[in-house]
Design a protein around this motif. Sequence first.
Motif, mmCIF file in Angstrom:
data_model
loop_
_atom_site.group_PDB
_atom_site.id
_atom_site.type_symbol
_atom_site.label_atom_id
_atom_site.label_comp_id
_atom_site.label_asym_id
_atom_site.label_seq_id
_atom_site.Cartn_x
_atom_site.Cartn_y
_atom_site.Cartn_z
ATOM 1 N N LYS A 13 -57.242 22.446 14.546
ATOM 2 C CA LYS A 13 -58.016 22.381 13.498
ATOM 3 C C LYS A 13 -59.477 22.068 14.152
ATOM 4 O O LYS A 13 -59.462 21.593 15.202
ATOM 5 N N SER A 14 -60.615 22.409 13.308
ATOM 6 C CA SER A 14 -62.026 22.110 13.890
ATOM 7 C C SER A 14 -62.267 20.924 14.039
ATOM 8 O O SER A 14 -63.221 20.584 14.917
ATOM 9 N N ASP A 15 -61.604 19.856 13.578
ATOM 10 C CA ASP A 15 -61.692 18.586 13.725
ATOM 11 C C ASP A 15 -60.969 17.839 14.837
ATOM 12 O O ASP A 15 -61.142 16.636 14.986
ATOM 13 N N PRO A 17 -59.739 16.412 18.169
ATOM 14 C CA PRO A 17 -60.441 15.823 19.131
ATOM 15 C C PRO A 17 -60.176 16.813 20.600
ATOM 16 O O PRO A 17 -59.224 17.363 20.649
ATOM 17 N N LYS A 92 -63.139 26.505 18.875
ATOM 18 C CA LYS A 92 -63.093 25.755 17.590
ATOM 19 C C LYS A 92 -63.532 24.208 17.868
ATOM 20 O O LYS A 92 -64.115 23.751 16.877
ATOM 21 N N ILE A 93 -63.286 23.714 18.781
ATOM 22 C CA ILE A 93 -63.684 22.387 18.845
ATOM 23 C C ILE A 93 -64.705 22.004 20.299
ATOM 24 O O ILE A 93 -64.833 20.915 20.527
#
Length: 112
Positions: A13-15, A17, A92-93
Motif C-alpha cells: 500500500k502507498s502508506d 513504510p 509507491k512508497i
Amino acid sequence: MSDLAQQSCEACKSDAPTLSDAEINAMKPDVPEWEVKEIDGEKRLSRRFKFKNFAEALAFTQTVGDLAEDADHHPAILTEYGKVTVDWWTHKIGGLHKNDFVMAAKTDKAYT
C-alpha cells in the motif's frame, strides 16, 4: 543463493513504510552484488550485469521485464552494449520494500 528468489512480492500500500537502515542491512547479504544508492531522496537497489554483446544484454532485459510483469513490480532498466543496469525500488512508497530484495534475488537467479 537466498530463498528470496523463491518468494513472491506482496501487495504494497502507498502508506507502507520503507525499510529502515537496519532492515536493509539485514537483507543486503542475500543480494551481495547489489548496491544501495539514493537518487532524489529515494533508496534503490542497483546492479550492473555484464554480457558479451548487445544481443545478450537485450535478451536479459526482456527476461527481467518478464519477471517484472509477472510480479507487477517494475524496475528501471538501462540496456547498453554488453551491459544492463537494473534498479529496483518501490515507486509507491518512494524507497525500498522487501519486494525489491525479492526481485533483486530473482534477477540474480535469471543471470546465473
